[in-house]
Enzyme design. Structure first.
Site, PDB file in Angstrom:
ATOM      1  N   LYS A   9       0.665  -1.224   0.037  1.00 26.44           N
ATOM      2  CA  LYS A   9       0.035  -0.104   0.010  1.00 26.44           C
ATOM      3  C   LYS A   9       0.852   1.237   0.175  1.00 26.44           C
ATOM      4  CE  LYS A   9      -3.732  -2.490   2.262  1.00 26.44           C
ATOM      5  NZ  LYS A   9      -4.667  -2.527   3.482  1.00 26.44           N
ATOM      6  N   TYR A  49     -11.122  -4.477  -4.001  1.00 21.49           N
ATOM      7  CA  TYR A  49     -11.885  -4.587  -2.500  1.00 21.49           C
ATOM      8  C   TYR A  49     -13.412  -4.683  -2.742  1.00 21.49           C
ATOM      9  CZ  TYR A  49      -7.468  -3.433  -0.270  1.00 21.49           C
ATOM     10  OH  TYR A  49      -6.135  -3.383   0.320  1.00 21.49           O
ATOM     11  N   ASN A 112      -2.361  -0.333   7.238  1.00 18.53           N
ATOM     12  CA  ASN A 112      -1.573  -1.810   7.506  1.00 18.53           C
ATOM     13  C   ASN A 112      -0.611  -2.299   6.387  1.00 18.53           C
ATOM     14  OD1 ASN A 112      -3.483  -2.718   5.593  1.00 18.53           O
ATOM     15  ND2 ASN A 112      -4.473  -3.854   7.254  1.00 18.53           N
ATOM     16  N   HIS A 115      -1.520  -5.874   1.373  1.00 23.43           N
ATOM     17  CA  HIS A 115      -2.530  -6.647   0.981  1.00 23.43           C
ATOM     18  C   HIS A 115      -1.931  -8.176   0.761  1.00 23.43           C
ATOM     19  CE1 HIS A 115      -6.520  -8.072  -0.666  1.00 23.43           C
ATOM     20  NE2 HIS A 115      -5.738  -8.831  -1.704  1.00 23.43           N
ATOM     21  N   GLU A 126      -7.583 -11.564  -8.062  1.00 31.16           N
ATOM     22  CA  GLU A 126      -6.894 -10.239  -7.871  1.00 31.16           C
ATOM     23  C   GLU A 126      -5.860 -10.129  -8.755  1.00 31.16           C
ATOM     24  OE1 GLU A 126      -8.516 -10.310  -3.136  1.00 31.16           O
ATOM     25  OE2 GLU A 126      -6.307 -10.469  -3.601  1.00 31.16           O
TER      26      GLU A 126
HETATM   27  P1  IDP Z   1      -7.201  -8.194   5.189  1.00 32.01           P
HETATM   28  O1  IDP Z   1      -6.465  -6.968   4.549  1.00 32.01           O
HETATM   29  O2  IDP Z   1      -6.494  -8.656   6.465  1.00 32.01           O
HETATM   30  O3  IDP Z   1      -7.483  -9.115   4.112  1.00 32.01           O
HETATM   31  P2  IDP Z   1      -9.843  -7.132   5.303  1.00 32.01           P
HETATM   32  O4  IDP Z   1     -10.926  -7.550   6.223  1.00 32.01           O
HETATM   33  O5  IDP Z   1     -10.018  -7.974   3.859  1.00 32.01           O
HETATM   34  O6  IDP Z   1      -8.468  -7.364   5.865  1.00 32.01           O
HETATM   35  O7  IDP Z   1      -9.910  -5.682   4.875  1.00 32.01           O
HETATM   36  C1  IDP Z   1      -9.319  -5.122   3.973  1.00 32.01           C
HETATM   37  C2  IDP Z   1      -8.780  -3.745   4.063  1.00 32.01           C
HETATM   38  O8  IDP Z   1      -9.617  -2.882   4.526  1.00 32.01           O
HETATM   39  C3  IDP Z   1      -7.427  -3.883   5.354  1.00 32.01           C
HETATM   40  O9  IDP Z   1      -6.291  -4.318   5.148  1.00 32.01           O
HETATM   41  C4  IDP Z   1      -7.747  -2.377   5.997  1.00 32.01           C
HETATM   42  O10 IDP Z   1      -6.965  -1.737   5.158  1.00 32.01           O
HETATM   43  C5  IDP Z   1      -9.102  -2.088   5.699  1.00 32.01           C
HETATM   44  N1  IDP Z   1     -10.009  -2.327   6.834  1.00 32.01           N
HETATM   45  C6  IDP Z   1     -10.565  -3.425   7.113  1.00 32.01           C
HETATM   46  N2  IDP Z   1     -11.321  -3.312   8.482  1.00 32.01           N
HETATM   47  C7  IDP Z   1     -10.999  -1.906   8.670  1.00 32.01           C
HETATM   48  C8  IDP Z   1     -11.674  -1.159   9.966  1.00 32.01           C
HETATM   49  O11 IDP Z   1     -12.394  -1.743  10.446  1.00 32.01           O
HETATM   50  N3  IDP Z   1     -11.179   0.219   9.649  1.00 32.01           N
HETATM   51  C9  IDP Z   1     -10.562   0.877   8.805  1.00 32.01           C
HETATM   52  N4  IDP Z   1     -10.204  -0.011   7.844  1.00 32.01           N
HETATM   53  C10 IDP Z   1     -10.361  -1.448   7.517  1.00 32.01           C
HETATM   54 MG    MG Z   2      -8.944  -9.239   2.842  1.00 28.26          MG
END
Ligand code: IDP
Ligand code: MG
Length: 147
Positions: A9, A49, A112, A115, A126
């Protein structure tokens, strides 16, 4: 052999962590088979996404992903999807285990760092968001017999 999308990211690029993060996957023994730096379009971000459409974090997530250059890669190996998810760690870096990438370098869920595809089916879909088939390179590596 399985392939998976690993996508760094914008904050990983801004924080000069590209080499550090990609080396985790290489050192584990996965094979890099595609790599590029791109500016993600809104369409690509939405496509990547799409399972999260409608959630409250969806639009801020798209804003973040399209805010600067990213690095998209494909890693290949036995169980590559699960191995990458293990290396990446929990979605929330504040609870991700030390030793995982998010646990070592991240603080907030939104930023974070990267991805990684969560299933074989997601990976197939993807990878196509960022790479044409001819951009994924098949080659043999001298380390394969040692893994
Ligand atoms: P992942 O990246 O660990 O697979 P996912 O649940 O698929 O997690 O969520 C996709 C992305 O959306 C996350 O990496 C994060 O950047 C964002 N995200 C997920 N949950 C939240 C949240 O509660 N607040 C803000 N951003 C979130
Ligand atoms: Mg995910």
């Amino acid at each position: 052999m399985q392939r998976t999308l690993v996508f760094l990211k914008p904050n990983a690029i801004q924080r000069r962590l590209v080499g550090t993060i990609l080396s985790r996957f290489e050192q584990k023994g996965l094979k890099l088979v595609a790599l590029k730096m791109v500016s993600v379009t809104l369409e690509q971000a939405r496509d990547l996404y799409k399972e999260h459409i409608g959630k409250e974090f969806f639009n801020p997530l798209l804003d973040f992903i399209t805010s600067g250059p990213v690095v998209a890669s494909v890693f290949e190996g036995l169980n590559a999807v699960q191995i990458c998810r293990n290396l990446v760690g929990n979605t929330d870096p504040s609870i991700a285990s030390p030793g995982t990438i998010r646990g070592d370098y991240g603080i907030t869920v939104r930023k974070n760092l990267l991805h990684a595809s969560d299933s074989h089916e997601s990976a197939l879909r993807e990878i196509k968001v960022f790479f044409d088939e001819e951009e994924i390179i098949s080659y043999s590596s001298c380390t394969e017999e040692h893994l």
